[in-house]
Design a protein around this motif. Structure first.
Motif, PDB file in Angstrom:
ATOM      1  N   MET A 208      22.358  27.197   0.046  1.00 34.59           N
ATOM      2  CA  MET A 208      21.096  27.881   0.827  1.00 34.59           C
ATOM      3  C   MET A 208      21.391  27.684   2.012  1.00 34.59           C
ATOM      4  N   TRP A 209      22.674  27.543   2.112  1.00 38.70           N
ATOM      5  CA  TRP A 209      23.081  27.430   3.004  1.00 38.70           C
ATOM      6  C   TRP A 209      23.369  29.254   4.306  1.00 38.70           C
ATOM      7  N   VAL A 210      22.145  29.234   5.658  1.00 37.96           N
ATOM      8  CA  VAL A 210      22.714  30.590   5.905  1.00 37.96           C
ATOM      9  C   VAL A 210      23.607  30.560   7.530  1.00 37.96           C
ATOM     10  N   SER A 211      23.979  31.404   8.025  1.00 38.75           N
ATOM     11  CA  SER A 211      24.239  30.417   9.239  1.00 38.75           C
ATOM     12  C   SER A 211      23.898  31.759  10.402  1.00 38.75           C
ATOM     13  N   SER A 212      24.534  30.961  11.611  1.00 36.34           N
ATOM     14  CA  SER A 212      23.282  32.466  12.686  1.00 36.34           C
ATOM     15  C   SER A 212      23.135  32.652  13.263  1.00 36.34           C
ATOM     16  N   ARG A 213      24.465  33.815  11.919  1.00 35.38           N
ATOM     17  CA  ARG A 213      23.799  35.515  12.498  1.00 35.38           C
ATOM     18  C   ARG A 213      22.451  35.743  11.350  1.00 35.38           C
ATOM     19  N   GLU A 214      22.824  35.056   9.738  1.00 35.61           N
ATOM     20  CA  GLU A 214      21.528  35.336   9.374  1.00 35.61           C
ATOM     21  C   GLU A 214      20.637  34.980   9.207  1.00 35.61           C
ATOM     22  N   ILE A 215      20.359  33.795  10.589  1.00 38.03           N
ATOM     23  CA  ILE A 215      19.496  33.386  10.654  1.00 38.03           C
ATOM     24  C   ILE A 215      18.525  34.406  11.598  1.00 38.03           C
ATOM     25  N   ALA A 216      19.233  34.628  12.587  1.00 37.11           N
ATOM     26  CA  ALA A 216      18.503  35.486  13.406  1.00 37.11           C
ATOM     27  C   ALA A 216      18.046  36.892  12.626  1.00 37.11           C
ATOM     28  N   GLY A 217      19.061  37.237  12.117  1.00 36.48           N
ATOM     29  CA  GLY A 217      18.391  38.740  11.279  1.00 36.48           C
ATOM     30  C   GLY A 217      16.844  37.788   9.997  1.00 36.48           C
ATOM     31  N   TRP A 218      17.123  37.034   9.616  1.00 40.37           N
ATOM     32  CA  TRP A 218      15.442  36.781   8.811  1.00 40.37           C
ATOM     33  C   TRP A 218      15.060  36.054  10.145  1.00 40.37           C
ATOM     34  N   LEU A 219      14.644  35.824  10.540  1.00 39.99           N
ATOM     35  CA  LEU A 219      13.512  35.698  11.862  1.00 39.99           C
ATOM     36  C   LEU A 219      13.456  37.203  12.645  1.00 39.99           C
ATOM     37  N   ARG A 220      13.972  38.435  12.665  1.00 43.42           N
ATOM     38  CA  ARG A 220      13.764  39.678  13.669  1.00 43.42           C
ATOM     39  C   ARG A 220      12.942  40.161  12.267  1.00 43.42           C
ATOM     40  N   GLN A 221      13.303  40.315  11.237  1.00 45.86           N
ATOM     41  CA  GLN A 221      13.012  40.556   9.723  1.00 45.86           C
ATOM     42  C   GLN A 221      11.243  40.533   9.518  1.00 45.86           C
ATOM     43  N   GLY A 223       9.384  39.408  12.099  1.00 48.17           N
ATOM     44  CA  GLY A 223       8.281  39.927  13.576  1.00 48.17           C
ATOM     45  C   GLY A 223       7.930  38.814  14.302  1.00 48.17           C
ATOM     46  N   HIS A 224       9.393  36.954  14.416  1.00 46.79           N
ATOM     47  CA  HIS A 224       9.827  35.897  15.017  1.00 46.79           C
ATOM     48  C   HIS A 224      10.833  36.578  15.779  1.00 46.79           C
ATOM     49  N   ALA A 225      10.353  35.979  17.411  1.00 45.37           N
ATOM     50  CA  ALA A 225      11.266  35.809  18.503  1.00 45.37           C
ATOM     51  C   ALA A 225      12.444  35.108  18.059  1.00 45.37           C
ATOM     52  N   THR A 226      13.377  35.520  18.301  1.00 47.58           N
ATOM     53  CA  THR A 226      14.447  34.917  18.309  1.00 47.58           C
ATOM     54  C   THR A 226      15.113  34.297  20.113  1.00 47.58           C
ATOM     55  N   SER A 227      14.467  35.061  21.558  1.00 49.91           N
ATOM     56  CA  SER A 227      15.410  34.157  22.547  1.00 49.91           C
ATOM     57  C   SER A 227      14.862  33.374  22.891  1.00 49.91           C
ATOM     58  N   GLY A 228      16.360  32.515  23.669  1.00 50.00           N
ATOM     59  CA  GLY A 228      16.240  30.759  23.541  1.00 50.00           C
ATOM     60  C   GLY A 228      16.822  30.231  22.446  1.00 50.00           C
ATOM     61  N   LEU A 229      16.970  30.050  20.764  1.00 54.44           N
ATOM     62  CA  LEU A 229      17.495  29.702  19.857  1.00 54.44           C
ATOM     63  C   LEU A 229      18.937  29.882  19.559  1.00 54.44           C
ATOM     64  N   ARG A 230      19.138  28.519  19.906  1.00 57.42           N
ATOM     65  CA  ARG A 230      20.632  28.134  19.507  1.00 57.42           C
ATOM     66  C   ARG A 230      21.382  27.505  18.415  1.00 57.42           C
ATOM     67  N   ALA A 231      21.137  28.524  17.048  1.00 56.71           N
ATOM     68  CA  ALA A 231      21.051  27.487  15.651  1.00 56.71           C
ATOM     69  C   ALA A 231      22.607  27.101  15.661  1.00 56.71           C
ATOM     70  N   GLY A 232      22.885  26.643  14.795  1.00 56.46           N
ATOM     71  CA  GLY A 232      24.115  25.965  14.774  1.00 56.46           C
ATOM     72  C   GLY A 232      24.269  26.382  12.971  1.00 56.46           C
ATOM     73  N   GLY A 233      23.232  26.673  12.795  1.00 58.08           N
ATOM     74  CA  GLY A 233      23.077  26.920  11.283  1.00 58.08           C
ATOM     75  C   GLY A 233      21.878  26.499  10.611  1.00 58.08           C
ATOM     76  N   GLY A 234      22.037  26.512   9.174  1.00 56.13           N
ATOM     77  CA  GLY A 234      20.382  26.214   7.967  1.00 56.13           C
ATOM     78  C   GLY A 234      20.292  26.648   6.935  1.00 56.13           C
ATOM     79  N   PHE A 235      19.298  25.923   5.936  1.00 59.46           N
ATOM     80  CA  PHE A 235      19.037  26.618   5.081  1.00 59.46           C
ATOM     81  C   PHE A 235      17.562  27.330   4.940  1.00 59.46           C
TER      82      PHE A 235
END
Length: 543
Positions: A208-221, A223-235
């Motif tokens: 279920m791991w997602v990279s920081s790049r995948e997180i940004a894409g998932w959020l933008r798809q 309609g969520h803002a990604t400015s200021g997000l400094r993600a090291g990854g996630g699930f």
């Protein structure tokens, strides 16, 4: 505006109380929900019998629980009126060891009671007006049931808020609650983001791991803002839940387990660090990672100017407040254990006599229940005094204007209500909640011993539930109790209220906790009698 009829008053009372029960911030402890529903209470009894078999709970504690349950389920019309109720009453009248035929039968009866529970309440409120259940009881039953089956208070607050905006009647509210009850849990996708991820290789191997790049894409798809997000990854977790908020709560618990594991790592004591927000797919807004506070407030520390006075020798109160601190935001196990440790340290004594119906240190729960019950009318009357602001000042407003203390304000309101006066707050939303409080306080003023006795019973059950869950956590080593979350949700504001009164008595009178408990127990026996003791003075020293 529709004319004010008894039906309108009934409906507005139900709506106002359910709004109180589902509002997590800003609702004082006297207006919160103090109990669980009958179905969860029966399930809890079955579980307690199993823990007794493992000697985690004592037979005396389970018998007390069973006897109290037999008393409190009586007014629950959702448990049937003939065959089902007779079967339940018969089973609760006997011991229920696990395993035993009676224990197995109760488990079966519980399933029959579960089916159609709210529908039976819908039938009850369709009766003529003089046969309807009280709006207070109806609101408590429905609210407790929906919370017990797993709905999050935030989701339910939005639901009842929409119905209140539509001026929905009690029947419509019940039909909505039945729809929620019968709806099956569904799958939600929840994105949990981490700012710090030690042992990253292990995290990246998780399916279920997602990279920081995948997180940004998932959020933008979505309609969520990604400015200021400094993600090291996630699930990206997939969980079954009743609503988006309960899905987020479930993921919060999963992440807390990860944080607990990471705290044992050598050389990286900071461990896993989650971001401040989570995102639930198809939910429009991010959800804070930090859980809402559970509402345990000790306001005497502020009102007496003692918040920063921690120098010098530690006192019993310092220890108790430190032990109880996790109750507001801590994870379940430490929150339950710490809260009970604080209660027991303040309100038990080695010389307490052993009583047949008490188990262990349950006497501490009973004493705290007495203190809280005695502070309830005063707290409600004081709140009403601040809400009484009629467009044209009346006799009560004029009297309140010269009151110098909360005790004087509460006494003024009590006397006005006893004389038949009404309150007329300015804004409609709070007016409904305050009128509901007026109804409760009028009953207390008319039959103080009966109403306060009922309150003590409910509070004692809630606090002994906290004690049982603490024993399951510490002696059973389990945080999976069926009523653990409910026990903490209900008890936290009550524990805060009790600690507040204990702290106030210590700071103002130098009165020990056991002395305050004795005052409360005597007050409950004397209120409304020959001594002239008022419901707003139960914890005041007699002069």
């Amino acid at each position: 505006m529709a004319p004010e009829t008894s039906a309108n008053v009934y409906d507005s009372h139900v709506r106002a109380r359910m709004i109180d029960f589902f509002t997590l911030e800003g609702v004082p402890w006297p207006r919160r929900l103090w109990d669980v529903g009958s179905l969860l209470a029966l399930q809890e009894l079955l579980e307690a019998s199993s823990w007794a078999r493992h000697r985690v709970l004592s037979p005396a504690a389970v018998d007390w629980q069973r006897h109290q349950l037999l008393k409190v389920i009586g007014p629950d019309v959702g448990l049937g009126s003939r065959d089902l109720r007779a079967e339940l009453t018969s089973l609760l009248g006997q011991a229920l060891p696990d395993p035993s035929p009676a224990h197995r039968r109760l488990r079966e009866v519980l399933e029959h009671a579960r089916a159609g529970h709210l529908s039976r309440w819908a039938t009850a409120i369709a009766q003529p007006e003089d046969r309807r259940p009280r709006p207070e009881r109806l609101a408590r039953v429905v609210a407790a049931h929906l919370l017990d089956i797993g709905y999050d208070a935030n989701h339910l607050a939005a639901w009842i808020g929409r119905l209140a905006h539509q001026q929905a009647g009690a029947e419509e509210i019940l039909q909505g609650a039945i729809a929620l009850d019968t709806a099956a849990p569904r799958e939600f996708t929840v994105l949990a983001v981490f700012n710090k991820v030690p042992e990253r290789g292990q995290a990246e191997s998780h399916e279920m791991w997602v990279s920081s790049r995948e997180i940004a894409g998932w959020l933008r798809q979505r309609g969520h803002a990604t400015s200021g997000l400094r993600a090291g990854g996630g699930f990206l977790y997939r969980v079954n839940a009743r609503d988006p908020f309960s899905a987020a709560s479930h993921v919060r618990e999963l992440v807390e387990r990860l944080v607990a594991r990471s705290s044992f790592m050598r050389g990286s004591r900071g461990g896993i660090r989650p971001a401040s927000q989570m995102w639930v797919d198809q939910h429009p807004e991010p959800i804070p990672f930090a859980a809402p506070t559970r509402g345990a407030d000790v306001l005497s520390l502020f009102s007496q100017g003692r918040l920063y006075q921690v120098g010098g020798q530690r006192t019993l109160f310092d220890d108790a407040l430190e032990l109880a601190a996790p109750i507001n935001r801590g994870v379940l196990g430490p929150a339950v254990a710490g809260a009970w440790a604080a209660i027991e340290s303040l309100l038990s004594h080695p010389d307490d006599p052993a009583e047949q119906e008490r188990s262990g240190k349950a006497v501490a729960a009973d004493r705290l229940a007495a203190i809280i019950a005695c502070s309830w009318p005063r707290a409600e009357m004081t709140a009403l005094s601040h809400r009484h602001q009629p467009p044209t000042p009346d006799a009560l407003a004029e009297r309140l204007a010269v009151c110098e203390t909360n005790q004087e304000r509460a006494s003024a309101v009590a006397e006005a209500l006893a004389a038949g006066a009404t309150l007329d707050p300015a804004d409609r939303f709070r007016r409904d909640a305050d009128i509901a409080a007026v109804h409760r306080m009028r009953r207390v003023l008319s039959e103080p011993r009966k109403e306060l006795g009922t309150a003590v019973t409910v509070l004692r059950i809630a606090l002994r539930r906290l004690y049982r869950t603490r024993n399951i956590v510490l002696h059973g080593g389990s945080t999976q109790g069926v009523a653990l979350k409910a026990a903490l949700r209900i008890a936290a504001p009550l524990v805060g209220a009790g600690l507040d009164r204990i702290t106030h008595a210590a700071l103002v009178e130098s009165l020990a906790p056991l002395g305050l408990a004795a005052r409360a127990e005597v007050g409950l026996n004397l209120v409304g009698g020959e001594t002239g003791l008022s419901v707003v003075d139960l914890l005041e020293p007699r002069h």
